[in-house]
Design a protein around this motif. Structure first.
Motif, mmCIF file in Angstrom:
data_model
loop_
_atom_site.group_PDB
_atom_site.id
_atom_site.type_symbol
_atom_site.label_atom_id
_atom_site.label_comp_id
_atom_site.label_asym_id
_atom_site.label_seq_id
_atom_site.Cartn_x
_atom_site.Cartn_y
_atom_site.Cartn_z
ATOM 1 N N UNK A 284 0.840 -1.417 0.262
ATOM 2 C CA UNK A 284 0.027 0.115 0.100
ATOM 3 C C UNK A 284 0.879 1.488 -0.018
ATOM 4 N N UNK A 285 2.057 1.197 0.670
ATOM 5 C CA UNK A 285 2.898 2.409 0.500
ATOM 6 C C UNK A 285 3.367 2.606 -0.648
ATOM 7 N N UNK A 286 3.919 1.662 -1.404
ATOM 8 C CA UNK A 286 4.407 1.750 -2.737
ATOM 9 C C UNK A 286 3.304 2.280 -3.643
ATOM 10 N N UNK A 287 2.092 1.828 -3.261
ATOM 11 C CA UNK A 287 1.029 2.352 -4.430
ATOM 12 C C UNK A 287 0.348 3.777 -3.903
ATOM 13 N N UNK A 288 0.978 4.117 -2.662
ATOM 14 C CA UNK A 288 0.514 5.418 -2.131
ATOM 15 C C UNK A 288 -1.055 5.611 -1.564
#
Length: 546
Positions: free
Chosen positions: A494-498
């Motif tokens: 989720x962090x990577x996809x913002x």
């Protein structure tokens, strides 16, 4: 060394294992007194060291908490609960409970409400336990690398494996705490703080050396060239492809091509997807069963955290089964273990990734997955509600029962209380999705034919619709959740996809209406205890003490 023996040796790892003095400063560790040789309390007089015992302890630190599992003689400070400081258990909580996948009803357990609600701070007990667990593992690795004799049997592979393990511990510190203390030798000096970029560069350099792409001659064994449970060259590829996939988060510079390249190296190795069902269990189920080291799943599991109900006992393994069901659930869908703690269930957003909502079929995970047409939709809907009006009510929210202690071959579990399944920290399916995502990011947001074929392979294995003309990045994000749901990585994706700190989720903020997380919560705080002990450390932005 036969490290299938980890399962036999880890639980009695005091034979030849270094006991380390763990002060308030995690990196400030020294060897002391008597466990290098249990017959000799003075290590200065030790003439024979069981280096394989120390190597087992380095691996075992991922699963165990002390010398006498499941509890007793803890490695960590006495105020950290052993059962709640298991590496993989805290990694799981930290990555799943604040995400869009899971919620936990155990509000009297230290640290759980803060994970549910997104309110953790620098005194959080579980985050402190994981931080020290990683630093303890690093200190063990440093001791081995500083001290082990080069004429040790199979020294080259063992040295490379310890370097891999140190890189793995540093990876989790970098991913979760961003700017950890950094030390590569056993020392009484307080370690300096490293930036995320510096830790990234160190891990990359170490891994390149030990996979044979540098000048180092001591390298990891070829694929499957060492016993199951030990790190081989493909484990190195897998850690690199994961780090490169998240490189933009860690360093500000995307490394999509590198992520795709190292994913492809893993895919082209002798590991393969498990696509064969067995004895009534689907190929996907077999990956998470009590005999996943022998039932065919082992050909996909590149690097497991080993558990054994008799020889490697840890509450950190049990929770993945017992925590997901109550007594009624277990009666409908036996899990292979009598414990039914009834705590962790699925948030509605997770179920929605399969189109499951409040009108879903009421039934067991087998009923639901068959009705949905996807072996991965292992939801327990009977006796559960779709909505989550009560944080501490387990049946508010559909169950999701992925890990079973049942043995697919029909043999009995090794112990009635503790689990036998190995936790697949790296399995080959990850390389398939890494390739597809990196490929899409390099091609305007949509996968090429090769990337699409890898997604089709995963969906075909799950008996899901694989008649796909294309696949976008947003669809890939959901596919990560469908394939790897409840495997302890969702926050990272989720962090990577913002989306980790930008989307409202139920019970964030402490209410059923939910809230969003502030952006600084993409990383966790360094423990206040280490900030007090080590003046070299500065707190991460947004938390007290920064």
């Amino acid at each position: 060394m036969n490290i299938k023996g980890i399962k036999n040796m880890m639980a009695v790892a005091l034979v030849g294992v270094a006991t380390l003095c763990f002060t308030a400063c995690a990196g400030d560790a020294t060897i002391f007194g008597g466990s290098l040789n249990p017959d000799n309390p003075n290590p200065q007089q030790t003439t024979t060291v069981d280096w394989d015992g120390i190597l087992n302890k380095i691996y075992g630190n991922l699963a165990l908490t002390g010398l006498t599992g499941p509890h007793g003689s803890s490695d960590l400070p006495s105020d950290i609960d052993e059962g709640m400081s298991v590496f993989m258990r805290v990694v799981w909580y930290a990555n799943e409970l604040p995400s869009d996948e899971a919620l936990c009803a155990w509000l009297t357990d230290a640290g759980i409400p803060e994970f549910n609600r997104g309110t953790w701070g620098d005194g959080h007990a579980l985050l402190r336990g994981l931080y020290y667990r990683c630093m303890f593992g690093i200190t063990l690795c440093n001791y081995f690398l500083d001290t082990a004799p080069t004429d040790l049997d199979d020294y080259g592979h063992k040295q490379a494996e310890v370097r891999f393990m140190r890189a793995l511990y540093y990876y989790y510190l970098m991913d979760m705490y961003a700017n950890p203390p950094f030390i590569t030798h056993v020392s009484s000096a307080a370690p300096e703080q490293a930036t995320r970029q510096q830790v990234f560069d160190f891990i990359e350099s170490e891994l390149k050396e030990i996979i044979g792409e540098g000048t180092e001659t001591n390298v990891l064994a070829a694929a499957k060239g060492v016993t199951y449970g030990r790190a081989d060259v493909v484990a190195g590829y897998m850690l690199l492809q994961r780090m490169y996939l998240n490189a933009e988060v860690y360093t500000g510079t995307a490394r999509w091509a590198d992520a795709r390249d190292y994913a492809e190296k893993a895919i082209n190795s002798s590991y393969e997807l498990n696509t064969t069902s067995f004895n009534g269990y689907t190929a996907y189920q077999l990956l998470f069963m009590g005999d996943n080291d022998t039932n065919g799943a082992q050909k996909e599991i590149v690097f497991p955290i080993l558990f054994d109900g008799e020889m490697t006992q840890s509450w950190g393994g049990v929770f993945l089964t017992a925590g997901m069901v109550n007594a009624d659930d277990a009666a409908l869908y036996p899990t292979g273990i009598p414990s039914a703690w009834g705590g962790i269930r699925a948030k509605p957003y997770f179920a929605e990734k399969w189109g499951i909502n409040a009108d879903a079929l009421q039934g067991s995970p087998l009923d639901v997955s068959e009705a949905i047409g996807d072996d991965r939709a292992l939801f327990m809907t009977q006796g559960h509600t779709y909505t989550m009006d009560k944080e501490d009510e387990f049946t508010n929210g559909y169950g999701y029962v992925k890990f079973l202690n049942t043995h697919a071959d029909g043999t009995e579990a090794h112990n009635s209380e503790h689990t036998d399944y190995d936790f697949p920290l790296f399995r080959l399916a990850e390389a398939y999705l890494t390739y597809a995502e990196a490929d899409a990011r390099l091609n305007g947001g949509f996968v090429s034919s090769t990337g699409l074929n890898y997604i089709k392979a995963l969906r075909t294995r799950a008996h899901a619709d694989a008649n796909l003309a294309g696949f976008s990045l947003s669809e890939i994000e959901d596919e990560w959740s469908r394939e790897f749901g409840f495997e302890g990585r969702r926050r990272m994706d989720m962090v990577r996809f913002g989306n980790f700190t930008g989307s409202r989720r139920v019970w964030l903020g402490g209410t059923a209406a939910g809230a969003t997380l502030a952006s600084y919560r993409n990383v966790f705080p360094l423990p206040s205890s280490d900030l007090i002990a080590n003046p070299n450390l500065k707190q991460n932005t947004g938390y007290t003490g920064n």
